[in-house]
Design a protein around this motif. Sequence first.
Motif, mmCIF file in Angstrom:
data_model
loop_
_atom_site.group_PDB
_atom_site.id
_atom_site.type_symbol
_atom_site.label_atom_id
_atom_site.label_comp_id
_atom_site.label_asym_id
_atom_site.label_seq_id
_atom_site.Cartn_x
_atom_site.Cartn_y
_atom_site.Cartn_z
ATOM 1 N N SER A 18 -7.766 -1.171 -5.087
ATOM 2 C CA SER A 18 -8.285 0.003 -4.356
ATOM 3 C C SER A 18 -9.684 0.725 -5.052
ATOM 4 C CB SER A 18 -7.318 1.220 -4.257
ATOM 5 O OG SER A 18 -7.009 1.513 -5.440
ATOM 6 N N ALA A 19 -9.840 0.356 -6.250
ATOM 7 C CA ALA A 19 -11.025 0.971 -7.053
ATOM 8 C C ALA A 19 -12.360 0.161 -6.708
ATOM 9 C CB ALA A 19 -10.700 1.178 -8.459
ATOM 10 N N ALA A 20 -12.042 -1.226 -6.570
ATOM 11 C CA ALA A 20 -13.013 -2.113 -6.278
ATOM 12 C C ALA A 20 -13.448 -2.230 -4.905
ATOM 13 C CB ALA A 20 -12.821 -3.414 -7.153
ATOM 14 N N GLU A 21 -12.368 -2.293 -3.920
ATOM 15 C CA GLU A 21 -12.916 -2.398 -2.610
ATOM 16 C C GLU A 21 -12.107 -1.440 -1.855
ATOM 17 O OE1 GLU A 21 -12.799 -6.473 -1.273
ATOM 18 O OE2 GLU A 21 -12.837 -7.137 -3.351
ATOM 19 N N PRO A 22 -12.354 -0.229 -1.753
ATOM 20 C CA PRO A 22 -11.670 0.781 -1.167
ATOM 21 C C PRO A 22 -11.728 0.672 0.440
ATOM 22 C CG PRO A 22 -13.687 1.814 -2.113
ATOM 23 C CD PRO A 22 -13.581 0.306 -2.665
ATOM 24 N N ALA A 23 -12.626 0.299 1.018
ATOM 25 C CA ALA A 23 -12.675 0.287 2.371
ATOM 26 C C ALA A 23 -11.739 -0.972 2.889
ATOM 27 C CB ALA A 23 -14.020 -0.348 3.037
ATOM 28 N N LEU A 24 -11.747 -2.243 2.033
ATOM 29 C CA LEU A 24 -10.743 -3.149 2.521
ATOM 30 C C LEU A 24 -9.281 -3.042 2.237
ATOM 31 C CD1 LEU A 24 -10.425 -5.894 3.325
ATOM 32 C CD2 LEU A 24 -10.675 -7.086 1.197
ATOM 33 N N PHE A 25 -9.132 -1.900 1.070
ATOM 34 C CA PHE A 25 -7.790 -1.633 0.712
ATOM 35 C C PHE A 25 -7.305 -0.613 1.664
ATOM 36 C CE2 PHE A 25 -4.982 1.722 -1.276
ATOM 37 C CZ PHE A 25 -4.042 0.679 -1.825
ATOM 38 N N GLU A 26 -8.087 0.236 2.278
ATOM 39 C CA GLU A 26 -7.590 1.159 3.514
ATOM 40 C C GLU A 26 -7.301 0.527 4.691
ATOM 41 O OE1 GLU A 26 -6.829 4.565 3.280
ATOM 42 O OE2 GLU A 26 -7.071 4.066 1.030
ATOM 43 N N VAL A 27 -8.274 -0.561 5.109
ATOM 44 C CA VAL A 27 -7.884 -1.266 6.043
ATOM 45 C C VAL A 27 -6.554 -1.965 6.055
ATOM 46 C CG1 VAL A 27 -8.775 -3.241 7.681
ATOM 47 C CG2 VAL A 27 -10.326 -1.537 6.736
ATOM 48 N N TRP A 28 -6.290 -2.786 5.137
ATOM 49 C CA TRP A 28 -5.154 -3.527 4.731
ATOM 50 C C TRP A 28 -4.032 -2.450 4.757
ATOM 51 C CZ3 TRP A 28 -5.251 -8.125 1.270
ATOM 52 C CH2 TRP A 28 -6.053 -8.982 1.431
ATOM 53 N N LYS A 29 -4.086 -1.027 4.333
ATOM 54 C CA LYS A 29 -2.779 -0.298 4.033
ATOM 55 C C LYS A 29 -2.638 0.265 5.501
ATOM 56 C CE LYS A 29 -1.387 4.019 1.717
ATOM 57 N NZ LYS A 29 -1.727 4.510 0.614
ATOM 58 N N LYS A 30 -3.671 0.435 6.201
ATOM 59 C CA LYS A 30 -3.432 0.902 7.662
ATOM 60 C C LYS A 30 -2.661 -0.199 8.462
ATOM 61 C CE LYS A 30 -6.457 3.859 8.980
ATOM 62 N NZ LYS A 30 -7.764 4.595 9.333
ATOM 63 N N GLU A 31 -3.287 -1.313 8.528
ATOM 64 C CA GLU A 31 -2.550 -2.530 9.233
ATOM 65 C C GLU A 31 -1.336 -2.678 8.804
ATOM 66 O OE1 GLU A 31 -5.227 -5.747 9.022
ATOM 67 O OE2 GLU A 31 -6.825 -4.862 10.128
ATOM 68 N N PHE A 32 -0.822 -2.634 7.395
ATOM 69 C CA PHE A 32 0.350 -2.866 6.889
ATOM 70 C C PHE A 32 1.340 -1.730 7.558
ATOM 71 C CE2 PHE A 32 3.671 -2.247 3.717
ATOM 72 C CZ PHE A 32 4.137 -3.381 3.469
ATOM 73 N N GLU A 33 1.027 -0.462 7.634
ATOM 74 C CA GLU A 33 1.910 0.565 7.974
ATOM 75 C C GLU A 33 2.085 0.399 9.537
ATOM 76 O OE1 GLU A 33 -0.195 3.929 6.968
ATOM 77 O OE2 GLU A 33 0.334 4.132 4.726
ATOM 78 N N GLN A 34 1.161 -0.531 10.436
ATOM 79 C CA GLN A 34 1.451 -0.514 11.817
ATOM 80 C C GLN A 34 2.132 -1.797 12.305
ATOM 81 O OE1 GLN A 34 -2.473 -0.331 13.268
ATOM 82 N NE2 GLN A 34 -2.733 1.810 12.811
ATOM 83 N N MET A 35 2.386 -2.657 11.219
ATOM 84 C CA MET A 35 3.191 -3.994 11.510
ATOM 85 C C MET A 35 4.228 -4.217 10.469
ATOM 86 S SD MET A 35 0.247 -7.028 11.041
ATOM 87 C CE MET A 35 -0.918 -6.026 11.577
ATOM 88 N N HIS A 36 4.881 -5.341 10.976
ATOM 89 C CA HIS A 36 6.115 -5.708 10.083
ATOM 90 C C HIS A 36 5.653 -6.641 8.867
ATOM 91 C CE1 HIS A 36 9.651 -8.204 8.931
ATOM 92 N NE2 HIS A 36 10.222 -7.270 9.295
ATOM 93 N N VAL A 37 6.379 -6.426 8.096
ATOM 94 C CA VAL A 37 5.605 -7.153 6.485
ATOM 95 C C VAL A 37 5.388 -8.591 6.815
ATOM 96 C CG1 VAL A 37 6.409 -7.597 4.264
ATOM 97 C CG2 VAL A 37 7.238 -5.646 5.085
ATOM 98 N N ASN A 38 6.392 -9.422 7.631
ATOM 99 C CA ASN A 38 6.243 -10.598 7.536
ATOM 100 C C ASN A 38 4.745 -10.894 8.677
ATOM 101 O OD1 ASN A 38 8.279 -11.032 6.239
ATOM 102 N ND2 ASN A 38 9.748 -11.413 7.937
#
Length: 100
Positions: A18-38
Amino acid sequence: MNFEEYLIGKKIDGPAFSAAEPALFEVWKKEFEQMHVNSFTVQKLNLINPVRRKYPLKEPVAKVVEKAVEKTPDTPAAPASAPSPAKPGKPVIKPKPKFN
């Protein structure tokens, strides 16, 4: 399961990521919250390994999980000396009936 626990399971250092790539981290986190883990894992399958190589988890996974459990006292702990279920014996094979 939240996104930080998922990263620990994938052996990725979440704070470094999250410190090195905050934009990618936030995109992944948002997508993770919207779909199933698998579904998230399948969708990001080819992207997880490069991130894992850039930001490897320094501590073994067991220690990190123990620390995460200590931080969340709401989680009920599993009994330490739970009896293991008895293993079933050898299956009984009945002979086929004979018809005359």
